[in-house]
Design an enzyme around this catalytic site. Sequence first.
Site, mmCIF file in Angstrom:
data_model
loop_
_atom_site.group_PDB
_atom_site.id
_atom_site.type_symbol
_atom_site.label_atom_id
_atom_site.label_comp_id
_atom_site.label_asym_id
_atom_site.label_seq_id
_atom_site.Cartn_x
_atom_site.Cartn_y
_atom_site.Cartn_z
ATOM 1 N N GLY A 37 0.817 -1.218 0.000
ATOM 2 C CA GLY A 37 0.000 0.000 0.000
ATOM 3 C C GLY A 37 0.842 1.256 0.000
ATOM 4 O O GLY A 37 2.024 1.218 -0.327
ATOM 5 N N LEU A 39 0.391 3.606 -2.101
ATOM 6 C CA LEU A 39 0.754 3.481 -3.514
ATOM 7 C C LEU A 39 1.313 4.793 -4.080
ATOM 8 O O LEU A 39 0.827 5.874 -3.766
ATOM 9 C CB LEU A 39 -0.458 3.039 -4.336
ATOM 10 C CG LEU A 39 -1.099 1.704 -3.906
ATOM 11 C CD1 LEU A 39 -2.267 1.361 -4.829
ATOM 12 C CD2 LEU A 39 -0.085 0.567 -3.882
ATOM 13 N N HIS A 43 4.430 1.887 -7.932
ATOM 14 C CA HIS A 43 3.388 0.843 -7.921
ATOM 15 C C HIS A 43 2.483 0.992 -9.148
ATOM 16 O O HIS A 43 2.094 0.007 -9.767
ATOM 17 C CB HIS A 43 2.509 0.960 -6.670
ATOM 18 C CG HIS A 43 3.234 0.818 -5.365
ATOM 19 N ND1 HIS A 43 3.394 1.866 -4.495
ATOM 20 C CD2 HIS A 43 3.819 -0.244 -4.765
ATOM 21 C CE1 HIS A 43 4.042 1.461 -3.416
ATOM 22 N NE2 HIS A 43 4.317 0.180 -3.557
ATOM 23 N N LYS A 162 13.378 -2.367 -8.375
ATOM 24 C CA LYS A 162 13.967 -1.572 -7.287
ATOM 25 C C LYS A 162 14.352 -2.486 -6.121
ATOM 26 O O LYS A 162 15.365 -2.292 -5.481
ATOM 27 C CB LYS A 162 12.970 -0.514 -6.810
ATOM 28 C CG LYS A 162 13.457 0.200 -5.594
ATOM 29 C CD LYS A 162 12.542 1.313 -5.202
ATOM 30 C CE LYS A 162 12.974 1.861 -3.879
ATOM 31 N NZ LYS A 162 12.570 0.993 -2.766
HETATM 32 P P1 AMP Z 1 6.055 -2.382 -1.601
HETATM 33 O O1 AMP Z 1 4.686 -1.809 -1.446
HETATM 34 O O2 AMP Z 1 7.148 -1.475 -1.167
HETATM 35 O O3 AMP Z 1 6.162 -3.771 -1.031
HETATM 36 O O4 AMP Z 1 6.268 -2.550 -3.170
HETATM 37 C C1 AMP Z 1 5.376 -3.297 -3.950
HETATM 38 C C2 AMP Z 1 5.987 -3.511 -5.283
HETATM 39 O O5 AMP Z 1 6.242 -2.259 -5.910
HETATM 40 C C3 AMP Z 1 7.343 -4.251 -5.224
HETATM 41 O O6 AMP Z 1 7.421 -5.198 -6.269
HETATM 42 C C4 AMP Z 1 8.327 -3.131 -5.407
HETATM 43 O O7 AMP Z 1 9.555 -3.564 -5.961
HETATM 44 C C5 AMP Z 1 7.580 -2.225 -6.381
HETATM 45 N N1 AMP Z 1 8.119 -0.873 -6.345
HETATM 46 C C6 AMP Z 1 8.357 -0.106 -5.245
HETATM 47 N N2 AMP Z 1 8.929 1.058 -5.606
HETATM 48 C C7 AMP Z 1 9.052 1.031 -6.955
HETATM 49 C C8 AMP Z 1 9.585 1.935 -7.925
HETATM 50 N N3 AMP Z 1 10.099 3.105 -7.575
HETATM 51 N N4 AMP Z 1 9.548 1.571 -9.225
HETATM 52 C C9 AMP Z 1 9.023 0.379 -9.593
HETATM 53 N N5 AMP Z 1 8.512 -0.524 -8.728
HETATM 54 C C10 AMP Z 1 8.529 -0.206 -7.429
#
Ligand code: AMP
Length: 297
Positions: A37, A39, A43, A162
């Site tokens: 979340g 977002l 995301h 990332k």
């Molecule tokens: P998180 O909510 O931090 O667990 O991230 C969920 C997904 O979004 C994971 O697969 C992350 O690698 C991806 N994500 C987070 N930040 C970025 C970003 N800046 N660019 C691309 N994907 C991202």
Amino acid sequence: MKNVFTTEIFNNISDIRQRIKKLKSQQAVIGFVPTMGALHVGHESLIKRAKEDCDAVIVSIFVNPKQFGPSEDYDNYPRQLELDREICSKLGVDLIFSPTVEEMYTGESGSLEENCTMLTPPESLQNKLCGKSRKGHFNGVATVVLKLFNIITPDKAYFGMKDAQQFVIIKKMAEDLNIPVQIIGCLTVREADGLACSSRNKYLSVEARNKASCIYKSLKRIKESYDSGINSVSQLICLAKEELSSDVEVEYLEILDMDTLTPLNTAKPNALIAIAARINGVRLIDNLIIDKCDIKN
Ligand code: AMP
């Protein structure tokens, strides 16, 4: 025109399973984006990619206690379900799965100490980079992602590059455990000055935020130096450190093989340049990949 579509939220495993059964009976290709979340555009890029590839897109929003260490930011992690739902609605996400901790960990609080079958990714992929300082983190990540795969049964699942170590571990898990899902890595989305978008950027003070772009600059310095003919890892790391502001505390700055995460002495195509650093106490991670043909930075 105002967006009239509102993404449906499911909190309950059996309800979303029913709904997915219906989608599958219509032969829908299901794309899945697991998130915690809060977002942001990073995301959103995963969701947009899933929308392009799939008939139905499901986003999970679950702050997973089992991937946080006792001194980490689980309690303070940003939670904003209604705002996230607006973003998902705008992007045409079909379903959100947002279970409680009790729903995911059957009556437990989900703390690391409590009984639950936990997955353990290979030590060789865990005992480096973020796994060194975040003990048990990838057990928590792999366990929750496997549970989510079992609940959602997606055809394709989208992960950000990332979190490169997470991507490598999840891809290996899906291969080793014969999970019928295609794991797709998506490019890191960045702010205008190069800082990788992250839910944790919210914790940065204005001053720290201004300095934080040097993290990306240090990675870019390595890539550019490699492109100009330098391939000695120790030399490349020294050059990268020149870019880092003095109040950036580096936890690691390494060059490794992208698939096996083996540290390299000589940089080569398909090498991962990875950094974790703290600025004003906020831990940030980022990476670039050298010359990978299917993933461009
Ligand atoms: P998180 O909510 O931090 O667990 O991230 C969920 C997904 O979004 C994971 O697969 C992350 O690698 C991806 N994500 C987070 N930040 C970025 C970003 N800046 N660019 C691309 N994907 C991202």
